[in-house]
Design an enzyme around this catalytic site. Structure first.
Site, PDB file in Angstrom:
ATOM      1  N   HIS A   4      28.438  28.832  46.303  1.00 11.76           N
ATOM      2  CA  HIS A   4      28.265  29.483  44.998  1.00 11.76           C
ATOM      3  C   HIS A   4      28.848  28.617  43.871  1.00 11.76           C
ATOM      4  O   HIS A   4      28.230  28.467  42.814  1.00 11.76           O
ATOM      5  CB  HIS A   4      28.941  30.858  45.047  1.00 11.76           C
ATOM      6  CG  HIS A   4      28.826  31.628  43.775  1.00 11.76           C
ATOM      7  ND1 HIS A   4      27.606  31.908  43.191  1.00 11.76           N
ATOM      8  CD2 HIS A   4      29.768  32.186  42.958  1.00 11.76           C
ATOM      9  CE1 HIS A   4      27.805  32.604  42.082  1.00 11.76           C
ATOM     10  NE2 HIS A   4      29.103  32.778  41.912  1.00 11.76           N
TER      11      HIS A   4
ATOM     12  N   ASP B  67      37.964  36.596  41.824  1.00 10.05           N
ATOM     13  CA  ASP B  67      36.831  36.346  40.926  1.00 10.05           C
ATOM     14  C   ASP B  67      37.378  36.061  39.526  1.00 10.05           C
ATOM     15  O   ASP B  67      38.126  36.863  38.986  1.00 10.05           O
ATOM     16  CB  ASP B  67      35.907  37.580  40.913  1.00 10.05           C
ATOM     17  CG  ASP B  67      34.528  37.252  40.359  1.00 10.05           C
ATOM     18  OD1 ASP B  67      34.339  36.145  39.819  1.00 10.05           O
ATOM     19  OD2 ASP B  67      33.639  38.111  40.476  1.00 10.05           O
TER      20      ASP B  67
HETATM   21  C1  HEM Z   1      27.510  39.120  43.901  1.00  8.83           C
HETATM   22  C2  HEM Z   1      27.552  38.343  42.839  1.00  8.83           C
HETATM   23  C3  HEM Z   1      28.635  37.348  42.588  1.00  8.83           C
HETATM   24  C4  HEM Z   1      29.850  37.200  43.197  1.00  8.83           C
HETATM   25  C5  HEM Z   1      30.450  38.022  44.329  1.00  8.83           C
HETATM   26  C6  HEM Z   1      30.491  36.074  42.579  1.00  8.83           C
HETATM   27  C7  HEM Z   1      31.759  35.599  42.940  1.00  8.83           C
HETATM   28  C8  HEM Z   1      32.310  34.430  42.467  1.00  8.83           C
HETATM   29  C9  HEM Z   1      33.517  33.842  42.962  1.00  8.83           C
HETATM   30  C10 HEM Z   1      34.375  34.418  44.089  1.00  8.83           C
HETATM   31  C11 HEM Z   1      33.738  32.701  42.262  1.00  8.83           C
HETATM   32  C12 HEM Z   1      34.868  31.679  42.464  1.00  8.83           C
HETATM   33  C13 HEM Z   1      36.085  31.992  41.673  1.00  8.83           C
HETATM   34  C14 HEM Z   1      35.903  31.898  40.187  1.00  8.83           C
HETATM   35  O1  HEM Z   1      35.937  30.818  39.599  1.00  8.83           O
HETATM   36  O2  HEM Z   1      35.699  32.950  39.591  1.00  8.83           O
HETATM   37  C15 HEM Z   1      32.669  32.575  41.296  1.00  8.83           C
HETATM   38  C16 HEM Z   1      32.534  31.564  40.378  1.00  8.83           C
HETATM   39  C17 HEM Z   1      31.540  31.487  39.441  1.00  8.83           C
HETATM   40  N1  HEM Z   1      30.428  32.295  39.338  1.00  8.83           N
HETATM   41 FE1  HEM Z   1      30.036  33.906  40.497  1.00  8.83          FE
HETATM   42  N2  HEM Z   1      29.684  35.569  41.601  1.00  8.83           N
HETATM   43  C18 HEM Z   1      28.530  36.317  41.570  1.00  8.83           C
HETATM   44  C19 HEM Z   1      27.438  36.137  40.746  1.00  8.83           C
HETATM   45  C20 HEM Z   1      27.347  35.176  39.777  1.00  8.83           C
HETATM   46  C21 HEM Z   1      26.230  35.009  38.852  1.00  8.83           C
HETATM   47  C22 HEM Z   1      24.990  35.897  38.818  1.00  8.83           C
HETATM   48  C23 HEM Z   1      26.532  33.956  38.034  1.00  8.83           C
HETATM   49  C24 HEM Z   1      25.745  33.337  36.912  1.00  8.83           C
HETATM   50  C25 HEM Z   1      24.606  33.761  36.455  1.00  8.83           C
HETATM   51  C26 HEM Z   1      27.840  33.468  38.444  1.00  8.83           C
HETATM   52  C27 HEM Z   1      28.508  32.439  37.828  1.00  8.83           C
HETATM   53  C28 HEM Z   1      29.698  31.903  38.250  1.00  8.83           C
HETATM   54  C29 HEM Z   1      30.353  30.778  37.598  1.00  8.83           C
HETATM   55  C30 HEM Z   1      29.895  30.059  36.337  1.00  8.83           C
HETATM   56  C31 HEM Z   1      31.495  30.504  38.362  1.00  8.83           C
HETATM   57  C32 HEM Z   1      32.537  29.393  38.107  1.00  8.83           C
HETATM   58  C33 HEM Z   1      32.064  28.090  38.680  1.00  8.83           C
HETATM   59  C34 HEM Z   1      33.085  26.990  38.377  1.00  8.83           C
HETATM   60  O3  HEM Z   1      33.062  26.484  37.253  1.00  8.83           O
HETATM   61  O4  HEM Z   1      33.885  26.680  39.274  1.00  8.83           O
HETATM   62  N3  HEM Z   1      28.295  34.218  39.497  1.00  8.83           N
HETATM   63  N4  HEM Z   1      31.794  33.651  41.439  1.00  8.83           N
END
Ligand code: HEM
Length: 304
Positions: free
Chosen positions: A213, A141
């Site tokens: 996601h 993450d």
């Molecule tokens: C259970 C809740 C969540 C989990 C397990 C989760 C997990 C992840 C994972 C594994 C990634 C891909 C690796 C990374 O770039 O960090 C990611 C990317 C991302 N997540 Fe989440 N996330 C969650 C909730 C959220 C929420 C609520 C938001 C926004 C309101 C969010 C916004 C983002 C963004 C902006 C990215 C990067 C996208 C990119 O530019 O490639 N995430 N998240």
């Protein structure tokens, strides 16, 4: 130039603690300020950082003279297939970080010894770094998080605007359904996230599902990427565990746009598959003032 609270950008900490308070309506504002001053002066045995942020009502009470543009309370969001995001908007958030579990505990207990007189503790959660910065679903993450100057640009209200050097914050406690996620094959899990599991390589072109996601959260509006800076961490026990999602942004509406895209409420008929395996049980919007503004609100003398 207004300096941000340093902890927003601290790297390498492995232990976290989150406490959220609802201020007692009858607590005198000067007592709230005194409690905040004492809480912010707390030092642990070893290095730690504390970031403090306020809900919009608490902010207006502590600082009636200016309000960051677009700052509002979190409103519940209805998503597709019965999924929803509750609002549990609270007044004050403390986020403590350290390299040691005992130090975060020492600091949070001392903070609470001051805050309990003016507020009710509504969230009491310890977070930790899991393996090589993975979420409990097993994926790294933070890979696409903006770095250094880009992180500051994404997170901080720019100079010239009310609240410059401060940041809007979204916090959400998400509870995972790991048995359901683990019932998927690794390639199905990867299609939920949009990245490979062992090494976090992003899918390209046709390989990236629109419901992943990453597809829902890597978003450009009129050619401009709506970047946020994430500082989430896993928490929990065997019985209940998940992610305390914590992110900073120069504009509050970026959070709203991304959440609507995740929950199928953005009008394009698509939602994020991740919400089938994890659900938010708390949600608040906050404002983390710059260091200067924080000192000012904690020491203002008001006539009550
Ligand atoms: C259970 C809740 C969540 C989990 C397990 C989760 C997990 C992840 C994972 C594994 C990634 C891909 C690796 C990374 O770039 O960090 C990611 C990317 C991302 N997540 Fe989440 N996330 C969650 C909730 C959220 C929420 C609520 C938001 C926004 C309101 C969010 C916004 C983002 C963004 C902006 C990215 C990067 C996208 C990119 O530019 O490639 N995430 N998240």
């Amino acid at each position: 130039m207004s300096l941000p609270q340093a902890g927003i950008f601290t790297e390498g900490r492995t232990h976290f603690y989150y406490v959220e308070y609802q201020l007692h309506p009858e607590a005198a504002t000067q007592d709230v300020r005194q409690a905040l001053r004492s809480a912010l002066a707390v030092k642990g045995e070893k290095a730690s950082e504390t970031v403090v942020a306020f809900g919009n009502k608490a902010w207006d009470r502590l600082n009636p003279t200016w309000h960051p543009e677009g700052f509002q309370a979190f409103s519940a969001l209805a998503g597709v297939d019965g999924a929803s995001v509750p609002s549990t908007q609270r007044d004050v958030l403390f986020w403590i970080q350290s390299g040691r579990r005992d130090v975060t505990m020492q600091v949070v207990l001392a903070i609470h010894s001051f805050m309990h007189a003016v507020g009710t503790l509504q969230l009491d959660l310890a977070g930790f770094q899991y393996l090589d910065s993975r979420d409990l679903i097993g994926f790294i993450d933070g890979t696409a998080n903006p770095k250094e100057d880009k992180a500051r640009e994404a997170a901080l209200i720019p100079e010239g605007k009310p609240g410059a050097g401060g940041a809007f914050v979204l916090s959400q406690q998400w509870v995972h359904n790991l048995p359901a996620f683990h019932a998927l094959s690794q390639s199905e899990q990867e299609r939920v996230v949009g990245r490979t599991k062992p090494d976090s390589i992003e899918f390209e072109g046709e390989a990236m599902p629109p419901t992943a996601h990453v597809s829902r959260t890597d978003y450009q509006e009129n050619g401009k990427a709506l970047k946020i800076f994430r500082r989430s961490a896993p928490y929990g026990t065997v019985k209940e565990h998940g992610l305390y999602f914590l992110a900073f942004s120069c504009e509050l509406r970026r959070f709203q746009v991304l959440l609507e895209r995740m929950f199928g409420a953005s009008g394009d008929g698509v939602s994020d598959k991740l919400i089938r395996y994890s659900k938010p049980v708390t949600s608040s919007y906050w404002f983390a003032p710059s260091r200067e503004a924080l000192i000012q609100v904690c020491s203002l003398d008001t006539e009550e």
